[in-house]
Design a protein around this motif. Sequence first.
Motif, short mmCIF file in Angstrom:
data_model
loop_
_atom_site.label_atom_id
_atom_site.label_comp_id
_atom_site.label_asym_id
_atom_site.label_seq_id
_atom_site.Cartn_x
_atom_site.Cartn_y
_atom_site.Cartn_z
N TYR A 94 0.84 -1.19 0.00
CA TYR A 94 0.00 0.00 0.00
C TYR A 94 0.89 1.25 0.00
CZ TYR A 94 -4.21 -2.71 0.73
OH TYR A 94 -5.27 -3.57 0.55
N TYR A 95 0.60 2.15 -0.93
CA TYR A 95 1.34 3.39 -1.07
C TYR A 95 0.44 4.58 -0.79
CZ TYR A 95 4.59 0.48 -3.77
OH TYR A 95 5.46 -0.50 -4.18
N CYS A 96 0.97 5.57 -0.08
CA CYS A 96 0.22 6.81 0.01
C CYS A 96 0.88 7.84 -0.91
CB CYS A 96 0.10 7.33 1.42
SG CYS A 96 1.58 8.04 2.15
N ALA A 97 0.04 8.72 -1.42
CA ALA A 97 0.48 9.77 -2.34
C ALA A 97 -0.23 11.05 -1.94
CB ALA A 97 0.14 9.39 -3.77
N GLY A 98 0.44 12.19 -2.07
CA GLY A 98 -0.18 13.41 -1.61
C GLY A 98 0.25 14.67 -2.30
N LYS A 99 -0.46 15.71 -1.99
CA LYS A 99 -0.09 17.06 -2.39
C LYS A 99 -0.50 17.99 -1.26
CE LYS A 99 -2.40 18.64 -5.90
NZ LYS A 99 -3.10 18.77 -7.20
N PHE A 100 0.24 19.11 -1.09
CA PHE A 100 0.11 19.88 0.13
C PHE A 100 -0.75 21.13 0.00
CE2 PHE A 100 2.91 17.35 2.54
CZ PHE A 100 3.91 16.91 1.70
N GLN A 101 -0.74 21.78 -1.12
CA GLN A 101 -1.35 23.10 -1.21
C GLN A 101 -2.74 23.12 -1.83
OE1 GLN A 101 0.04 25.63 0.26
NE2 GLN A 101 1.89 24.51 0.74
N THR A 102 -2.97 22.28 -2.79
CA THR A 102 -4.24 22.30 -3.50
C THR A 102 -4.84 20.90 -3.51
OG1 THR A 102 -3.14 21.94 -5.62
CG2 THR A 102 -3.59 24.22 -4.97
N GLY A 103 -6.14 20.84 -3.71
CA GLY A 103 -6.82 19.56 -3.72
C GLY A 103 -6.71 18.86 -5.06
N ILE A 104 -7.44 17.78 -5.19
CA ILE A 104 -7.47 17.00 -6.42
C ILE A 104 -8.81 17.23 -7.11
CG2 ILE A 104 -5.87 15.19 -5.71
CD1 ILE A 104 -8.27 13.55 -4.76
N ILE A 105 -8.82 16.98 -8.39
CA ILE A 105 -10.07 17.05 -9.13
C ILE A 105 -10.90 15.83 -8.76
CG2 ILE A 105 -11.10 17.05 -11.44
CD1 ILE A 105 -8.45 18.28 -12.43
N ALA A 106 -12.12 16.06 -8.29
CA ALA A 106 -12.94 14.97 -7.78
C ALA A 106 -13.08 13.83 -8.77
CB ALA A 106 -14.31 15.50 -7.38
N SER A 107 -13.32 14.16 -10.02
CA SER A 107 -13.56 13.13 -11.02
C SER A 107 -12.29 12.38 -11.40
CB SER A 107 -14.19 13.74 -12.26
OG SER A 107 -13.35 14.72 -12.81
N ALA A 108 -11.14 12.85 -10.90
CA ALA A 108 -9.87 12.23 -11.27
C ALA A 108 -9.10 11.76 -10.04
CB ALA A 108 -9.02 13.20 -12.08
N TRP A 109 -9.80 11.54 -8.93
CA TRP A 109 -9.11 11.19 -7.67
C TRP A 109 -8.24 9.94 -7.80
CZ3 TRP A 109 -9.40 6.57 -5.16
CH2 TRP A 109 -10.44 5.70 -5.54
N TYR A 110 -8.58 9.08 -8.73
CA TYR A 110 -7.93 7.78 -8.87
C TYR A 110 -6.68 7.83 -9.75
CZ TYR A 110 -10.49 8.16 -13.22
OH TYR A 110 -10.98 8.61 -14.40
N LYS A 111 -6.40 8.99 -10.33
CA LYS A 111 -5.27 9.10 -11.25
C LYS A 111 -3.99 9.47 -10.49
CE LYS A 111 -7.98 10.44 -15.30
NZ LYS A 111 -8.15 11.44 -16.37
N GLU A 112 -2.93 8.73 -10.76
CA GLU A 112 -1.68 8.96 -10.05
C GLU A 112 -1.09 10.33 -10.31
OE1 GLU A 112 1.18 5.87 -10.37
OE2 GLU A 112 -0.20 4.28 -9.77
N ASP A 113 -1.36 10.90 -11.47
CA ASP A 113 -0.78 12.20 -11.78
C ASP A 113 -1.43 13.35 -11.03
OD1 ASP A 113 -2.30 12.59 -15.11
OD2 ASP A 113 -3.18 12.51 -13.11
N GLN A 114 -2.45 13.05 -10.23
CA GLN A 114 -3.05 14.08 -9.37
C GLN A 114 -2.18 14.36 -8.14
OE1 GLN A 114 -6.43 15.76 -9.51
NE2 GLN A 114 -5.72 15.39 -11.58
N TYR A 115 -1.23 13.49 -7.86
CA TYR A 115 -0.45 13.55 -6.62
C TYR A 115 1.02 13.81 -6.92
CZ TYR A 115 -4.74 11.24 -5.25
OH TYR A 115 -6.07 10.93 -5.07
N TYR A 116 1.67 14.61 -6.06
CA TYR A 116 3.05 14.99 -6.33
C TYR A 116 4.08 14.16 -5.58
CZ TYR A 116 0.90 19.27 -8.18
OH TYR A 116 0.15 20.17 -8.89
N TYR A 117 3.71 13.69 -4.39
CA TYR A 117 4.68 13.02 -3.54
C TYR A 117 4.19 11.62 -3.18
CZ TYR A 117 5.97 17.88 -3.15
OH TYR A 117 6.32 19.18 -3.45
#
Length: 128
Positions: A94-117
């Motif tokens: 199990y991997y966690c992925a995140g971004k700190f300043q802005t949220g994700i696009i709801a319809s694209a929550w499952y896409k890896e490119d939504q996350y930076y770290y």
Amino acid sequence: QVELVESGGGLVQPGGSLRLSCAAPGRTFRAGAVGWFRQAPGKERVPVAAVRLGDRHTYYTDAVKGRFTISGNTAKDTVYLQMDSLKPEDTAIYYCAGKFQTGIIASAWYKEDQYYYWGQGTQVTVSS
């Protein structure tokens, strides 16, 4: 280089529970987002769940709905994945992925490119 740190993995019997944690030492997620992904042996990495820390909206893949719960603590420095009624097919890294300043696009929550770290992953094994 920011790195997320996962913890809480391990060996559990079918029907059991585990709670995974995801943190970014020294930082908070603020209005960002965190997603959990998993990779089973010999398979591609797939999305599991995500949470937007700004409005607390959560998202789940169908395979875990009703069994897994994603949440963030009040300080927004740790995100949890509570996993109940675990099945052998939940076995994966199990991997966690995140971004700190802005949220994700709801319809694209499952896409890896939504996350930076990303974290290094934690092993979850469900077996009797």
